[in-house]
Design a protein around this motif. Sequence first.
Motif, PDB file in Angstrom:
ATOM      1  N   GLU A 101     -11.905 -45.474 -26.990  1.00  0.00           N
ATOM      2  CA  GLU A 101     -11.215 -44.292 -27.510  1.00  0.00           C
ATOM      3  C   GLU A 101     -10.226 -44.674 -28.606  1.00  0.00           C
ATOM      4  N   ARG A 102      -9.428 -45.686 -28.347  1.00  0.00           N
ATOM      5  CA  ARG A 102      -8.399 -46.096 -29.308  1.00  0.00           C
ATOM      6  C   ARG A 102      -9.019 -46.519 -30.644  1.00  0.00           C
ATOM      7  N   ASN A 103     -10.215 -47.127 -30.562  1.00  0.00           N
ATOM      8  CA  ASN A 103     -10.878 -47.582 -31.788  1.00  0.00           C
ATOM      9  C   ASN A 103     -11.816 -46.523 -32.380  1.00  0.00           C
ATOM     10  N   HIS A 104     -11.716 -45.304 -31.854  1.00  0.00           N
ATOM     11  CA  HIS A 104     -12.529 -44.169 -32.335  1.00  0.00           C
ATOM     12  C   HIS A 104     -14.008 -44.503 -32.437  1.00  0.00           C
ATOM     13  N   LYS A 105     -14.523 -45.113 -31.400  1.00  0.00           N
ATOM     14  CA  LYS A 105     -15.943 -45.486 -31.387  1.00  0.00           C
ATOM     15  C   LYS A 105     -16.808 -44.270 -31.031  1.00  0.00           C
ATOM     16  N   THR A 106     -18.023 -44.268 -31.556  1.00  0.00           N
ATOM     17  CA  THR A 106     -18.969 -43.207 -31.191  1.00  0.00           C
ATOM     18  C   THR A 106     -19.782 -43.652 -29.975  1.00  0.00           C
ATOM     19  N   VAL A 107     -20.074 -42.695 -29.105  1.00  0.00           N
ATOM     20  CA  VAL A 107     -20.731 -43.013 -27.838  1.00  0.00           C
ATOM     21  C   VAL A 107     -21.975 -42.151 -27.646  1.00  0.00           C
ATOM     22  N   PHE A 108     -23.047 -42.792 -27.204  1.00  0.00           N
ATOM     23  CA  PHE A 108     -24.273 -42.079 -26.843  1.00  0.00           C
ATOM     24  C   PHE A 108     -24.510 -42.346 -25.363  1.00  0.00           C
ATOM     25  N   ILE A 109     -24.683 -41.280 -24.578  1.00  0.00           N
ATOM     26  CA  ILE A 109     -24.868 -41.437 -23.124  1.00  0.00           C
ATOM     27  C   ILE A 109     -26.339 -41.303 -22.764  1.00  0.00           C
ATOM     28  N   ILE A 110     -26.838 -42.239 -21.964  1.00  0.00           N
ATOM     29  CA  ILE A 110     -28.200 -42.080 -21.461  1.00  0.00           C
ATOM     30  C   ILE A 110     -28.187 -42.044 -19.931  1.00  0.00           C
ATOM     31  N   GLY A 111     -29.012 -41.156 -19.379  1.00  0.00           N
ATOM     32  CA  GLY A 111     -29.099 -41.021 -17.932  1.00  0.00           C
ATOM     33  C   GLY A 111     -30.508 -40.676 -17.517  1.00  0.00           C
ATOM     34  N   ASP A 112     -30.680 -40.407 -16.240  1.00  0.00           N
ATOM     35  CA  ASP A 112     -32.030 -40.058 -15.781  1.00  0.00           C
ATOM     36  C   ASP A 112     -32.180 -38.547 -15.639  1.00  0.00           C
ATOM     37  N   VAL A 113     -31.127 -37.882 -15.145  1.00  0.00           N
ATOM     38  CA  VAL A 113     -31.185 -36.448 -14.891  1.00  0.00           C
ATOM     39  C   VAL A 113     -30.298 -35.716 -15.885  1.00  0.00           C
ATOM     40  N   SER A 114     -30.875 -34.659 -16.469  1.00  0.00           N
ATOM     41  CA  SER A 114     -30.234 -33.879 -17.502  1.00  0.00           C
ATOM     42  C   SER A 114     -28.846 -33.366 -17.127  1.00  0.00           C
ATOM     43  N   GLU A 115     -28.807 -32.670 -15.985  1.00  0.00           N
ATOM     44  CA  GLU A 115     -27.577 -32.040 -15.510  1.00  0.00           C
ATOM     45  C   GLU A 115     -26.427 -33.048 -15.418  1.00  0.00           C
ATOM     46  N   ARG A 116     -26.705 -34.159 -14.762  1.00  0.00           N
ATOM     47  CA  ARG A 116     -25.693 -35.187 -14.536  1.00  0.00           C
ATOM     48  C   ARG A 116     -25.263 -35.849 -15.845  1.00  0.00           C
ATOM     49  N   ILE A 133     -18.476 -38.326 -28.553  1.00  0.00           N
ATOM     50  CA  ILE A 133     -19.787 -38.370 -27.906  1.00  0.00           C
ATOM     51  C   ILE A 133     -20.790 -37.794 -28.907  1.00  0.00           C
ATOM     52  N   VAL A 134     -21.639 -38.661 -29.458  1.00  0.00           N
ATOM     53  CA  VAL A 134     -22.562 -38.177 -30.491  1.00  0.00           C
ATOM     54  C   VAL A 134     -23.886 -37.683 -29.911  1.00  0.00           C
ATOM     55  N   GLY A 135     -24.146 -38.047 -28.654  1.00  0.00           N
ATOM     56  CA  GLY A 135     -25.385 -37.590 -28.031  1.00  0.00           C
ATOM     57  C   GLY A 135     -25.406 -37.911 -26.551  1.00  0.00           C
ATOM     58  N   ALA A 136     -26.202 -37.151 -25.823  1.00  0.00           N
ATOM     59  CA  ALA A 136     -26.412 -37.421 -24.401  1.00  0.00           C
ATOM     60  C   ALA A 136     -27.848 -37.036 -24.096  1.00  0.00           C
ATOM     61  N   GLU A 137     -28.598 -37.981 -23.596  1.00  0.00           N
ATOM     62  CA  GLU A 137     -30.028 -37.746 -23.395  1.00  0.00           C
ATOM     63  C   GLU A 137     -30.462 -38.278 -22.037  1.00  0.00           C
ATOM     64  N   ALA A 138     -31.287 -37.491 -21.353  1.00  0.00           N
ATOM     65  CA  ALA A 138     -31.797 -37.932 -20.050  1.00  0.00           C
ATOM     66  C   ALA A 138     -33.291 -38.212 -20.140  1.00  0.00           C
ATOM     67  N   LEU A 139     -33.728 -39.203 -19.399  1.00  0.00           N
ATOM     68  CA  LEU A 139     -35.160 -39.533 -19.365  1.00  0.00           C
ATOM     69  C   LEU A 139     -35.983 -38.314 -18.965  1.00  0.00           C
ATOM     70  N   GLU A 140     -35.399 -37.513 -18.099  1.00  0.00           N
ATOM     71  CA  GLU A 140     -36.029 -36.278 -17.647  1.00  0.00           C
ATOM     72  C   GLU A 140     -36.381 -35.362 -18.835  1.00  0.00           C
ATOM     73  N   ASP A 141     -35.484 -35.326 -19.831  1.00  0.00           N
ATOM     74  CA  ASP A 141     -35.695 -34.452 -20.998  1.00  0.00           C
ATOM     75  C   ASP A 141     -36.845 -34.920 -21.876  1.00  0.00           C
ATOM     76  N   CYS A 142     -37.056 -36.251 -21.922  1.00  0.00           N
ATOM     77  CA  CYS A 142     -38.151 -36.722 -22.783  1.00  0.00           C
ATOM     78  C   CYS A 142     -39.311 -37.222 -21.932  1.00  0.00           C
ATOM     79  N   ASN A 143     -39.483 -36.591 -20.777  1.00  0.00           N
ATOM     80  CA  ASN A 143     -40.595 -36.912 -19.860  1.00  0.00           C
ATOM     81  C   ASN A 143     -40.757 -38.413 -19.613  1.00  0.00           C
TER      82      ASN A 143
END
Length: 228
Positions: A101-116, A133-143
């Motif tokens: 946060e202090r270094n203003h880094k961009t973050v992309f989150i990956i998970g398995d379930v969309s909701e979570r 947070i530049v993106g959040a993607e779940a494996l569930e979303d891309c099959n």
Amino acid sequence: GIMIKSVDFAGIQLDNYTVRETIMNVEKNMSDHGLHTIEEVNMDTLMLADSDDTVRAALDFVEHTVIAENGILEAVGAGSYQRKHEIEHHDFFYEMMKRIERNHKTVFIIGDVSERTKQVGEYLQRDYSKCEIVGAEALEDCNGATDAMVNEINALNPDVILSILPSPQQERFLIENHEKLSAGLWYGVASRNFEKQGKGILGKIRHVIRTYKLERRLNHYHGDEESV
């Protein structure tokens, strides 16, 4: 007592630095380019490493392992008061996120379930409002197609990939894709409960049972060694 900097768990080397030392090591490493890797390791991951070669390979591959559960130190008899306290309160995660946060880094989150995955994004945005947070993607979303996820990450070129994939998916994703990912840091936090964790009596019982299972794995492993 002297702090043991590394513990051997059934042939897997785990770092046991203090939070401050780990952060310093990570920052030292990050000065050179390429993808740097941190994995928080919990008991379930260690149990899996026994039967899953990819999990074991990933634990060998990552630069920094962070012990995420006290049961691991208890099982190897290496817990100092400071380390137990740090692990119990997830200090590493907190300090790492503060740095990001202090270094203003961009973050992309990956998970398995969309909701979570979305929930974790919202949680991070609330608690670490200056990290983007530049993106959040779940494996569930891309099959389950990891290529699609990799392309999406690379299109955004984030500073940090924060993985909340459970084991063994997390380790598999890292081993299969680390050469393709354009990011500065991979931080695998596994399937942790981000909302404050209810310790409670059930939590304690569960902890005792899992620690016992872990100790049995270790004893079984050492037993095998002697019979060779």
